[in-house]
Design a protein around this motif. Structure first.
Motif, mmCIF file in Angstrom:
data_model
loop_
_atom_site.group_PDB
_atom_site.id
_atom_site.type_symbol
_atom_site.label_atom_id
_atom_site.label_comp_id
_atom_site.label_asym_id
_atom_site.label_seq_id
_atom_site.Cartn_x
_atom_site.Cartn_y
_atom_site.Cartn_z
ATOM 1 N N TYR A 1 0.847 -1.187 0.000
ATOM 2 C CA TYR A 1 0.000 0.000 0.000
ATOM 3 C C TYR A 1 0.882 1.235 0.000
ATOM 4 O O TYR A 1 2.082 1.176 0.316
ATOM 5 N N TRP A 2 0.287 2.383 -0.320
ATOM 6 C CA TRP A 2 1.031 3.635 -0.394
ATOM 7 C C TRP A 2 1.059 4.317 0.961
ATOM 8 O O TRP A 2 0.070 4.337 1.687
ATOM 9 N N ARG A 3 2.258 4.892 1.285
ATOM 10 C CA ARG A 3 2.406 5.779 2.439
ATOM 11 C C ARG A 3 2.825 7.137 1.911
ATOM 12 O O ARG A 3 3.785 7.244 1.149
ATOM 13 N N ALA A 4 2.085 8.190 2.282
ATOM 14 C CA ALA A 4 2.383 9.527 1.775
ATOM 15 C C ALA A 4 2.004 10.550 2.834
ATOM 16 O O ALA A 4 1.467 10.212 3.898
ATOM 17 N N SER A 5 2.319 11.813 2.544
ATOM 18 C CA SER A 5 2.061 12.903 3.487
ATOM 19 C C SER A 5 1.364 14.044 2.773
ATOM 20 O O SER A 5 1.623 14.325 1.589
ATOM 21 N N LEU A 6 0.471 14.711 3.525
ATOM 22 C CA LEU A 6 -0.196 15.928 3.076
ATOM 23 C C LEU A 6 0.287 17.070 3.961
ATOM 24 O O LEU A 6 0.302 16.945 5.195
ATOM 25 N N LEU A 7 0.709 18.173 3.346
ATOM 26 C CA LEU A 7 1.346 19.274 4.048
ATOM 27 C C LEU A 7 0.333 20.378 4.302
ATOM 28 O O LEU A 7 -0.056 21.107 3.375
ATOM 29 N N LEU A 8 -0.099 20.527 5.554
ATOM 30 C CA LEU A 8 -1.112 21.504 5.939
ATOM 31 C C LEU A 8 -0.457 22.824 6.333
ATOM 32 O O LEU A 8 0.747 22.878 6.616
ATOM 33 N N ALA A 9 -1.263 23.871 6.385
ATOM 34 C CA ALA A 9 -0.802 25.145 6.920
ATOM 35 C C ALA A 9 -0.631 25.012 8.426
ATOM 36 O O ALA A 9 -1.379 24.279 9.087
ATOM 37 N N PRO A 10 0.359 25.709 9.036
ATOM 38 C CA PRO A 10 0.586 25.562 10.487
ATOM 39 C C PRO A 10 -0.646 25.857 11.336
ATOM 40 O O PRO A 10 -0.893 25.166 12.326
ATOM 41 N N ASP A 11 -1.444 26.856 10.959
ATOM 42 C CA ASP A 11 -2.615 27.208 11.774
ATOM 43 C C ASP A 11 -3.783 26.269 11.543
ATOM 44 O O ASP A 11 -4.830 26.431 12.190
ATOM 45 N N ALA A 12 -3.645 25.306 10.638
ATOM 46 C CA ALA A 12 -4.716 24.332 10.423
ATOM 47 C C ALA A 12 -4.553 23.108 11.299
ATOM 48 O O ALA A 12 -5.358 22.171 11.223
ATOM 49 N N ALA A 13 -3.521 23.068 12.132
ATOM 50 C CA ALA A 13 -3.244 21.891 12.950
ATOM 51 C C ALA A 13 -4.377 21.519 13.901
ATOM 52 O O ALA A 13 -4.593 20.323 14.161
ATOM 53 N N PRO A 14 -5.151 22.469 14.500
ATOM 54 C CA PRO A 14 -6.224 22.040 15.415
ATOM 55 C C PRO A 14 -7.218 21.092 14.783
ATOM 56 O O PRO A 14 -7.874 20.306 15.503
ATOM 57 N N ALA A 15 -7.354 21.085 13.473
ATOM 58 C CA ALA A 15 -8.290 20.163 12.831
ATOM 59 C C ALA A 15 -7.865 18.714 13.008
ATOM 60 O O ALA A 15 -8.698 17.802 12.889
ATOM 61 N N LEU A 16 -6.601 18.461 13.273
ATOM 62 C CA LEU A 16 -6.134 17.089 13.456
ATOM 63 C C LEU A 16 -6.681 16.455 14.722
ATOM 64 O O LEU A 16 -6.657 15.221 14.857
ATOM 65 N N LEU A 17 -7.155 17.268 15.653
ATOM 66 C CA LEU A 17 -7.731 16.703 16.874
ATOM 67 C C LEU A 17 -8.972 15.883 16.571
ATOM 68 O O LEU A 17 -9.332 14.990 17.353
ATOM 69 N N GLY A 18 -9.638 16.164 15.472
ATOM 70 C CA GLY A 18 -10.850 15.440 15.132
ATOM 71 C C GLY A 18 -10.609 14.226 14.256
ATOM 72 O O GLY A 18 -11.578 13.672 13.721
ATOM 73 N N THR A 19 -9.346 13.794 14.065
ATOM 74 C CA THR A 19 -9.040 12.626 13.238
ATOM 75 C C THR A 19 -8.572 11.477 14.112
ATOM 76 O O THR A 19 -8.388 11.616 15.330
ATOM 77 N N THR A 20 -8.350 10.348 13.467
ATOM 78 C CA THR A 20 -7.866 9.153 14.188
ATOM 79 C C THR A 20 -6.335 9.118 14.270
ATOM 80 O O THR A 20 -5.771 8.120 14.709
ATOM 81 N N GLY A 21 -5.686 10.184 13.866
ATOM 82 C CA GLY A 21 -4.239 10.159 13.757
ATOM 83 C C GLY A 21 -3.474 10.451 15.020
ATOM 84 O O GLY A 21 -2.231 10.405 15.014
#
Length: 951
Positions: free
Chosen positions: A253-273
């Motif tokens: 399977y593929w492993r990759a990264s998506l590069l977010l803006a620094p101020d968009a980091a709070p949205a990661l709290l709502g993910t399984t990551g």
């Protein structure tokens, strides 16, 4: 001095000629030669510690800069606050402003000598666990969706070039419930995953709908090797990862990264990551020096689990949940380990050349004292005190030596930058002090008591005093102790920690002490053959032989000094040459271990069988000598041992044709064995139309495999057939699997015996032609062929700065030793040159021909030159043999990260390093004799036969 004359007031004034100026004007050539010698010696003395500092510093910086970025960075991490914390506070900790402020506090609180490289450091927020890309349009090679890392890493604009679209932004205040954020991807990620500007990638949410990530731009990393990208490789390029499973072939399977803006980091709290805040501090190696290594290791340990970590956990810096992880401590430990292995060996060369230089300076002072013996004796007889004579001589030499020492120090500072000054000043000062003291001390000791004019100091008639005997026995005890200590614990110091002073100087001076004792012993034995040879030579018709022996026997008893210089120089040259030859030999051995032959051709892919006709085509390639086809099968399980356990990983089983493979093993020196040890049991592995699992094959095994199998027949199950084996021979290595555990059997007894590997030998193997030949057979599906050349592996062993610096010092030691040996020989012959020329002039008045004069001078210096040459070669060989068990050259030859492991690289005597310097001494002595005879012939006899000359 002149008579007193009255001044204007009638007082007597004594006119005194300035001593120093008068002496320098009288002998400007000798003063210039002494100045050049002091400049050279001071330069070498000052350059050595600076060179060691320089290559150790460059080595530390090189190790840090070339290390894998994930290991060299200092990563400070913190889990995002849990659900028990107020949501606004959780989101605030993840915003770019708070993370940036913490970055400044972390870098500002780093303890020296830990310093941050702002250009390579990175910080931000990322999902510590990959999240699944749920969109159906994303590629899924084996029906497995791609796994993505969402990273809000600051500085994307500084470390990338925008190829398409725009960089991501955070529109408004992003929170845990934000439904969509912007991101960028690299061009490699966009190509592999089919992402375009405007694409929206969805990832699962926690207690909310999926989070949409809209791609607004495609970027290209400006420096992919920078730790900004290299710590987490998927940031720059995706990777096709194999999922751990028992299915064959395993799904990917593929492993990759998506590069977010620094101020968009709070949205990661709502993910399984499971978002994590991180600060990756790249170390600034440019300001580090080798002397910082111990303190650097201590500070890193404190940051990982000590007072410095406590400071980072303060609420005003990061917080109580901060953790620090780094591999920098292992990099520094490896550097210190290599330094502790290299430093003592280098010290041997430094002490050897230092001893030779000291002896040559003393010889130069002695030569001046001998040339001025009549002058100083006259001053002594007219009431001159030893203090006054010594003081005048000291002032005379200081005027020459002090400026020369300063010049040598300045040259060392200019040619070897980025090193400490104090050790260089101390070393150059010692050289200058010895140069100043050699002449005064020699003159004072020689004229301490009145000496009869014309007294002889024959070596043949000299009898060692009791004091000399005690001194020689003391040196002998020191030499024996040093050699025993070196053989017992090696060249390293007792600590072995890589500390600055982790060098046992007594042990490192063992070659010098051995050479010193040999010189004293040879000087004592030297008169014996002269006595025995002098009597029969006196009965010969010609006078040349007798006169030459008589002249050799009338050499000054102080001849131990030049002999000592020559022996130490030859011993150091032999030791240094053998070290360099040993390093090269160890790398050649490692290259052979990497390939098993001059070339290794193997097949990779789903069909591990060599194509038909490949072996014949390779035999016809340019420079190929022999081609040995073998069958290699990896991961063959071994039977259970007595405790019922099985090996987790199997061993390598190799099927060979015994005679051809035995020749290969003999040529490569890897596990030579008799071909009869793998005698075929017959039947080709078949019995009654099926596989004969009960046949017992003789086998050659590595020690670990032999210990596991024991001495009884044991069952083996492999793709080549099922059978039993009994270990017939044990060898540590074999060409088919060098450096690993293996089981070697006769291919004729295997059910499946198709070869998978070709081992090629040839003295003039053409690698390019071989690759072109193999390339024509590797185009079919599943027939990927690889060619591995021993020469390429040898070139891969590139010197690190520490290894290169150590080799340069040894090469310089050999050159300096040769130069000082030349000076010692010239000084020795110059000391008695006037006497020899006078004798030659007198003999010519009695009918001695020019040819006989050349023979006389040549035969006169031959005994001492032959003694030095033969003695130096023997002492060099004996020193290497005595010290070899304590010297291991592995760390000088290979790096700690090398894929090849050598059991050891012991020091061995190099014949060329023993013979060439000795032959050079004989050739130089003969050349000097010829030049002296030629010069005497040009000068004539008038000047040498002046009336009243005491010579």
């Amino acid at each position: 001095m002149g008579a007193p004359v009255p001044d204007r007031e009638g007082r007597p004034v004594r006119i005194v000629a300035p001593w120093v100026r008068t002496r320098l004007r009288t002998a400007p050539g000798a003063a210039a030669a002494m100045a050049v010698l002091v400049v050279l010696t001071a330069y070498l003395a000052a350059a050595f510690p600076r060179s060691v500092d320089a290559y150790e510093t460059n080595g530390l910086r090189h190790d840090i800069r070339t290390a894998v970025a994930a290991e060299s960075v200092l990563e400070v991490g913190m889990r995002a606050p849990g659900p028990g914390v107020r949501q606004a506070d959780r989101e605030e900790v993840l915003r770019g402003a708070w993370v940036a402020r913490a970055q400044g506090k972390i870098t500002g609180s780093l303890p020296a000598p830990v310093r941050a490289d702002e250009g390579g450091s990175a910080y931000g927020v990322r999902t510590s666990q990959p999240v699944e890309g749920t969109d159906a349009w994303l590629p899924a090679p084996d029906n497995l969706p791609p796994m993505l890392t969402l990273a809000a890493q600051a500085g994307l604009d500084r470390h990338s070039t925008l190829r398409e679209g725009r960089l991501p932004r955070a529109e408004g205040a992003v929170t845990e419930r934000t439904g969509e954020v912007e991101a960028a991807v690299t061009a490699a990620t966009a190509k592999s995953l089919g992402i375009k500007v405007g694409s929206v990638v969805h990832v699962p949410g926690v207690d909310r709908d999926e989070l949409g990530v809209r791609i607004t731009g495609i970027v290209v990393p400006r420096d992919p090797a920078n730790s900004y990208w290299a710590v987490e490789p998927t940031l720059g390029s995706p990777a096709l990862v194999t999922k751990p499973t028992r299915d064959l072939p395993p799904p990917r399977y593929w492993r990759a990264s998506l590069l977010l803006a620094p101020d968009a980091a709070p949205a990661l709290l709502g993910t399984t990551g499971e978002p994590q805040v991180y600060w990756r501090i790249a170390p600034d190696a440019g300001a580090l020096t080798a002397r910082d290594a111990p303190q650097l290791a201590s500070r890193i340990a404190s940051l990982e689990n000590g007072p410095e970590l406590t400071r980072l956990r303060a609420p005003t810096v990061v917080g109580p949940s901060a953790v620090v992880a780094t591999g920098l401590d292992e990099i520094v430990a490896a550097h210190r380990s290599m330094r502790s292995a290299i430093a003592p060996v280098v010290t041997v060369a430094a002490l050897g050349i230092g001893a030779v230089a000291a002896v040559v300076l003393v010889m130069a002072g002695s030569l001046l004292a001998v040339r001025r013996q009549a002058e100083l004796a006259l001053l002594r007889s007219r009431g001159g005190s030893l203090r006054a004579i010594g003081g005048r001589l000291l002032a005379e030499t200081a005027v020459i030596a002090v400026p020369a020492t300063a010049v040598g120090l300045l040259l060392a500072v200019l040619t070897v930058p980025e090193a400490r000054l104090l050790p260089a000043v101390a070393a150059a000062g010692c050289a200058g002090l010895l140069a100043c003291a050699a002449l005064p001390v020699r003159a004072v000791v020689r004229h301490r008591r009145p000496r009869p004019h014309g007294g002889r100091e024959d070596l043949v008639q000299a009898r060692p005093s009791r004091r000399r005997t005690i001194a020689e026995l003391t040196l002998l005890a020191l030499a024996i102790g040093a050699v025993l200590a070196l053989r017992r614990r090696g060249t390293g110091g007792s600590g072995g920690s890589g500390a600055v002073d982790d060098v046992d100087y007594l042990v490192s001076s063992a070659p010098i002490l051995v050479g010193l004792i040999a010189a004293l012993v040879l000087v004592r034995l030297y008169p014996l053959p002269l006595r025995f040879a002098g009597r029969p030579a006196g009965r010969l018709r010609g006078a040349v032989g007798f006169l030459s022996l008589a002249r050799a026997g009338r050499a000054a008893s102080s001849g131990a000094l030049p002999l000592l210089a020559l022996l130490i120089a030859l011993t150091t040259a032999a030791f240094g040459g053998s070290v360099l030859a040993g390093i090269d030999g160890a790398r050649e051995r490692a290259a052979v271990l990497a390939t098993g032959a001059d070339a290794r051709i193997s097949v990779v892919g789903s069909s591990p069988v060599l194509p038909d006709g490949l072996a014949a085509a390779v035999r016809g390639s340019a420079g190929v000598g022999e081609v040995t086809a073998i069958r290699v099968e990896y991961g063959v399980p071994l039977p259970s041992d007595a405790k019922g356990f099985r090996t987790a990983l199997g061993v390598t089983m190799i099927g060979v044709e015994p005679k051809a493979y035995a020749r290969l093993a003999r040529q490569t020196g890897l596990g030579e064995f008799p071909a009869g040890a793998l005698k075929s049991v017959g039947g080709g592995g078949v019995r009654d139309g099926g596989s004969d699992a009960g046949r017992v094959l003789p086998a050659i095994a590595s020690p670990a495999v032999a210990e596991r199998l024991g001495d009884q027949p044991r069952d083996i199950q492999s793709a080549a057939g099922d059978f039993k084996v009994r270990v017939a021979e044990i060898r540590a290595n074999t060409p088919g699997a060098p450096g690993g555990d293996y089981l070697l059997v006769n291919a004729a007894d295997l059910t499946q015996r198709a070869p998978t590997t070709l081992l090629v030998t040839g003295g003039k193997l053409d690698g390019d032609a071989l690759r072109r030949t193999v390339a024509g057979f590797g185009t079919g599906p599943g027939n990927g062929l690889t060619v591995k050349l021993r020469s390429d592996e040898r070139k891969a062993f590139v010197n690190t700065p520490m290894q290169e610096g150590a080799e340069r010092i040894y090469a310089a030691a050999i050159a300096a030793g040769a130069g000082y040996a030349l000076l010692a020989l010239l000084l020795s012959l110059s000391q008695t040159a006037p006497e020899r020329l006078t004798l030659l002039a007198r003999l010519r008045t009695m009918g001695l021909t020019r040819r006989q004069g050349r023979q006389l001078l040549g035969l006169e210096v031959l005994p001492q030159a032959l003694l030095a040459a033969v003695g130096g070669a023997f002492v060099g060989w004996a020193t290497i043999v005595l010290l070899a068990p304590g010297v291991d050259l592995v760390r000088l030859a290979l790096t700690a990260t090398s894929d090849v492991t050598l059991d050891g690289a012991p020091l061995q005597a190099d014949p060329w390093s023993l013979v060439l310097p000795a032959v050079g001494v004989l050739a130089l002595a003969a050349a000097v004799s010829v030049v002296q005879a030629w010069w005497a012939g040009r000068q004539g006899s008038i000047n040498e036969l002046r009336a009243g000359d005491s010579r």
